[in-house]
Design a protein around this motif. Structure first.
Motif, PDB file in Angstrom:
ATOM      1  N   LEU A  57     -41.314  30.713  92.071  1.00  0.00           N
ATOM      2  CA  LEU A  57     -42.554  30.216  92.691  1.00  0.00           C
ATOM      3  C   LEU A  57     -42.989  31.124  93.841  1.00  0.00           C
ATOM      4  CD1 LEU A  57     -42.079  26.337  92.806  1.00  0.00           C
ATOM      5  CD2 LEU A  57     -43.856  27.603  91.576  1.00  0.00           C
ATOM      6  N   VAL A  58     -42.015  31.576  94.607  1.00  0.00           N
ATOM      7  CA  VAL A  58     -42.324  32.479  95.713  1.00  0.00           C
ATOM      8  C   VAL A  58     -42.883  33.788  95.157  1.00  0.00           C
ATOM      9  CG1 VAL A  58     -41.286  33.899  97.531  1.00  0.00           C
ATOM     10  CG2 VAL A  58     -40.677  31.484  97.335  1.00  0.00           C
ATOM     11  N   GLU A  59     -42.280  34.260  94.089  1.00  0.00           N
ATOM     12  CA  GLU A  59     -42.754  35.468  93.409  1.00  0.00           C
ATOM     13  C   GLU A  59     -44.217  35.261  92.963  1.00  0.00           C
ATOM     14  OE1 GLU A  59     -41.098  38.143  93.244  1.00  0.00           O
ATOM     15  OE2 GLU A  59     -42.319  39.295  91.800  1.00  0.00           O
ATOM     16  N   LEU A  60     -44.472  34.116  92.369  1.00  0.00           N
ATOM     17  CA  LEU A  60     -45.822  33.795  91.897  1.00  0.00           C
ATOM     18  C   LEU A  60     -46.809  33.727  93.071  1.00  0.00           C
ATOM     19  CD1 LEU A  60     -47.515  32.881  89.380  1.00  0.00           C
ATOM     20  CD2 LEU A  60     -46.982  30.536  90.037  1.00  0.00           C
ATOM     21  N   ALA A  61     -46.390  33.053  94.153  1.00  0.00           N
ATOM     22  CA  ALA A  61     -47.267  32.910  95.325  1.00  0.00           C
ATOM     23  C   ALA A  61     -47.559  34.261  95.961  1.00  0.00           C
ATOM     24  CB  ALA A  61     -46.628  31.971  96.349  1.00  0.00           C
ATOM     25  N   THR A  62     -46.544  35.103  96.026  1.00  0.00           N
ATOM     26  CA  THR A  62     -46.703  36.416  96.659  1.00  0.00           C
ATOM     27  C   THR A  62     -47.704  37.278  95.893  1.00  0.00           C
ATOM     28  OG1 THR A  62     -44.410  36.261  97.368  1.00  0.00           O
ATOM     29  CG2 THR A  62     -45.431  38.441  97.498  1.00  0.00           C
ATOM     30  N   HIS A  63     -47.656  37.197  94.573  1.00  0.00           N
ATOM     31  CA  HIS A  63     -48.529  38.055  93.761  1.00  0.00           C
ATOM     32  C   HIS A  63     -49.631  37.273  93.069  1.00  0.00           C
ATOM     33  CE1 HIS A  63     -45.732  41.286  94.516  1.00  0.00           C
ATOM     34  NE2 HIS A  63     -44.748  40.483  94.176  1.00  0.00           N
ATOM     35  N   LEU A  64     -49.930  36.095  93.583  1.00  0.00           N
ATOM     36  CA  LEU A  64     -50.924  35.236  92.936  1.00  0.00           C
ATOM     37  C   LEU A  64     -52.246  35.994  92.729  1.00  0.00           C
ATOM     38  CD1 LEU A  64     -51.210  32.220  92.043  1.00  0.00           C
ATOM     39  CD2 LEU A  64     -52.256  31.796  94.276  1.00  0.00           C
ATOM     40  N   PRO A  65     -52.663  36.183  91.468  1.00  0.00           N
ATOM     41  CA  PRO A  65     -53.906  36.939  91.218  1.00  0.00           C
ATOM     42  C   PRO A  65     -55.140  36.075  91.477  1.00  0.00           C
ATOM     43  CG  PRO A  65     -52.823  36.412  89.135  1.00  0.00           C
ATOM     44  CD  PRO A  65     -52.001  35.774  90.215  1.00  0.00           C
ATOM     45  N   LEU A  66     -55.275  35.675  92.763  1.00  0.00           N
ATOM     46  CA  LEU A  66     -56.352  34.784  93.179  1.00  0.00           C
ATOM     47  C   LEU A  66     -57.385  35.568  93.977  1.00  0.00           C
ATOM     48  CD1 LEU A  66     -57.707  32.043  94.126  1.00  0.00           C
ATOM     49  CD2 LEU A  66     -55.975  31.992  95.917  1.00  0.00           C
ATOM     50  N   THR A  67     -58.656  35.397  93.615  1.00  0.00           N
ATOM     51  CA  THR A  67     -59.735  35.992  94.407  1.00  0.00           C
ATOM     52  C   THR A  67     -60.806  34.925  94.607  1.00  0.00           C
ATOM     53  OG1 THR A  67     -60.623  36.851  92.319  1.00  0.00           O
ATOM     54  CG2 THR A  67     -59.468  38.415  93.744  1.00  0.00           C
ATOM     55  N   PHE A  68     -61.546  35.045  95.697  1.00  0.00           N
ATOM     56  CA  PHE A  68     -62.678  34.163  95.914  1.00  0.00           C
ATOM     57  C   PHE A  68     -63.931  34.994  95.693  1.00  0.00           C
ATOM     58  CE2 PHE A  68     -59.387  31.919  98.352  1.00  0.00           C
ATOM     59  CZ  PHE A  68     -59.567  30.640  97.865  1.00  0.00           C
ATOM     60  N   VAL A  69     -64.776  34.538  94.776  1.00  0.00           N
ATOM     61  CA  VAL A  69     -65.936  35.315  94.364  1.00  0.00           C
ATOM     62  C   VAL A  69     -67.202  34.478  94.544  1.00  0.00           C
ATOM     63  CG1 VAL A  69     -66.949  36.568  92.411  1.00  0.00           C
ATOM     64  CG2 VAL A  69     -64.461  36.426  92.640  1.00  0.00           C
ATOM     65  N   ALA A  70     -68.277  35.104  95.068  1.00  0.00           N
ATOM     66  CA  ALA A  70     -69.543  34.389  95.194  1.00  0.00           C
ATOM     67  C   ALA A  70     -70.188  34.290  93.817  1.00  0.00           C
ATOM     68  CB  ALA A  70     -70.462  35.108  96.171  1.00  0.00           C
ATOM     69  N   ASP A  71     -70.477  33.062  93.414  1.00  0.00           N
ATOM     70  CA  ASP A  71     -71.111  32.824  92.126  1.00  0.00           C
ATOM     71  C   ASP A  71     -72.589  33.221  92.234  1.00  0.00           C
ATOM     72  OD1 ASP A  71     -71.168  31.623  89.428  1.00  0.00           O
ATOM     73  OD2 ASP A  71     -72.549  30.205  90.379  1.00  0.00           O
ATOM     74  N   ASP A  72     -73.044  34.115  91.334  1.00  0.00           N
ATOM     75  CA  ASP A  72     -74.409  34.634  91.422  1.00  0.00           C
ATOM     76  C   ASP A  72     -75.456  33.524  91.341  1.00  0.00           C
ATOM     77  OD1 ASP A  72     -73.603  37.173  91.761  1.00  0.00           O
ATOM     78  OD2 ASP A  72     -73.678  37.710  89.634  1.00  0.00           O
ATOM     79  N   ALA A  73     -75.223  32.576  90.442  1.00  0.00           N
ATOM     80  CA  ALA A  73     -76.208  31.524  90.209  1.00  0.00           C
ATOM     81  C   ALA A  73     -76.321  30.574  91.400  1.00  0.00           C
ATOM     82  CB  ALA A  73     -75.842  30.747  88.936  1.00  0.00           C
ATOM     83  N   SER A  74     -75.202  30.036  91.851  1.00  0.00           N
ATOM     84  CA  SER A  74     -75.261  29.000  92.887  1.00  0.00           C
ATOM     85  C   SER A  74     -75.086  29.567  94.295  1.00  0.00           C
ATOM     86  CB  SER A  74     -74.164  27.960  92.636  1.00  0.00           C
ATOM     87  OG  SER A  74     -72.895  28.556  92.795  1.00  0.00           O
ATOM     88  N   GLY A  75     -74.564  30.783  94.403  1.00  0.00           N
ATOM     89  CA  GLY A  75     -74.294  31.354  95.711  1.00  0.00           C
ATOM     90  C   GLY A  75     -73.001  30.810  96.308  1.00  0.00           C
ATOM     91  N   GLU A  76     -72.400  29.818  95.631  1.00  0.00           N
ATOM     92  CA  GLU A  76     -71.165  29.230  96.141  1.00  0.00           C
ATOM     93  C   GLU A  76     -69.969  30.126  95.838  1.00  0.00           C
ATOM     94  OE1 GLU A  76     -70.242  25.138  95.287  1.00  0.00           O
ATOM     95  OE2 GLU A  76     -72.328  24.607  95.697  1.00  0.00           O
ATOM     96  N   VAL A  77     -68.973  30.015  96.701  1.00  0.00           N
ATOM     97  CA  VAL A  77     -67.771  30.809  96.497  1.00  0.00           C
ATOM     98  C   VAL A  77     -66.831  30.043  95.565  1.00  0.00           C
ATOM     99  CG1 VAL A  77     -65.726  31.726  97.653  1.00  0.00           C
ATOM    100  CG2 VAL A  77     -67.974  31.982  98.702  1.00  0.00           C
TER     101      VAL A  77
END
Ligand code: CDP
Length: 221
Positions: A57-77
């Motif tokens: 789990l720590v391995e997963l958390a450390t390398h979690l392929p998570l990004t926050f992206v602004a949605d073009d349509a709604s402008g929401e992240v």
């Protein structure tokens, strides 16, 4: 260091709405730290990892392929896992409960600490979570603790679900909120308590507008 406003509190106190409006008000980005734990929960479930499997789990958390992206349509992240928007998958009550289980593992929290601190860049940051003012940004200029009675929070959740056409039992919601509160408050790591010097607001009898104006007034001091 860029200024930070932290907003902590239990599930359903209205943190999300207030954090969003504060971020708009100041023109700063918003860190939804709960989304990080929710995405981790989703990734862990997909990887078939139980909360007992700390090392992977720590391995997963450390390398979690998570990004926050602004949605073009709604402008929401929106949160992306492996480049794919997770959408409502992380917004269910099950996802919240799962997030809370993985979030009670100290090593997992430690692995996610720097990732959260990296959001502190100019011009400033609004950080929403449970331990933003206590652990992640202990030197934040403004700390808010937003709470409400369990009954109020269960009612709000009930209404939200009803609006989405999802049927739910108010009694069951209240029980699950109380259980999650208990786990978040009594866990050995990052227990949910107001940060020292935090401005505590009880939103039980206040509208979002009323809470927002109290908080904005406070930030001017
Ligand atoms: O929207 P809600 O407040 O129900 O949940 P959330 O903020 O998305 O967080 C989901 C779960 O992640 C919480 O019940 C906490 O156990 C955990 N969490 C945490 O431990 N630390 C944070 N900074 C944010 C969330």
């Amino acid at each position: 260091n860029a200024p930070v406003i932290t907003i902590d509190g239990p599930s359903g106190a209205g943190k999300g709405a207030i954090a969003y409006r504060l971020a708009q008000h100041f023109g700063w980005p918003l860190l939804d730290s709960g989304a990080i734990y929710r995405v981790l929960g989703l990734a862990a479930e997909r990887a078939g990892l139980s909360p007992a499997e700390v090392e992977p789990l720590v391995e997963l958390a450390t390398h979690l392929p998570l990004t926050f992206v602004a949605d073009d349509a709604s402008g929401e992240v929106v949160a992306n896992l492996d480049g794919q928007p997770v959408g409502d998958l992380i917004r269910t009550d099950e996802a919240g409960a799962r997030a809370s289980q993985y979030a009670s593992i100290p090593e997992v929290r430690a692995a996610l600490l720097q990732r959260q601190r990296d959001f502190q860049v100019a011009p400033g940051l609004v950080a929403d979570g449970r331990d933003m003012g206590t652990i992640v940004f202990p030197r934040a200029e403004v700390k808010i603790f937003l709470t409400a009675s369990a009954e109020t929070r269960a009612n709000r959740r009930f209404k939200q679900l009803k609006e989405k056409g999802i049927s739910a039992s108010l009694c069951a919601l209240l029980e699950s909120i109380k259980a999650r509160d208990e786990r978040d408050r009594t866990r050995s790591v990052a227990p949910l308590v107001p940060a020292e010097g935090a401005f505590v607001v009880d939103s039980s009898t206040l509208s979002i507008d009323e809470v927002f104006s109290q908080v904005v007034e406070y930030t001017k001091k």
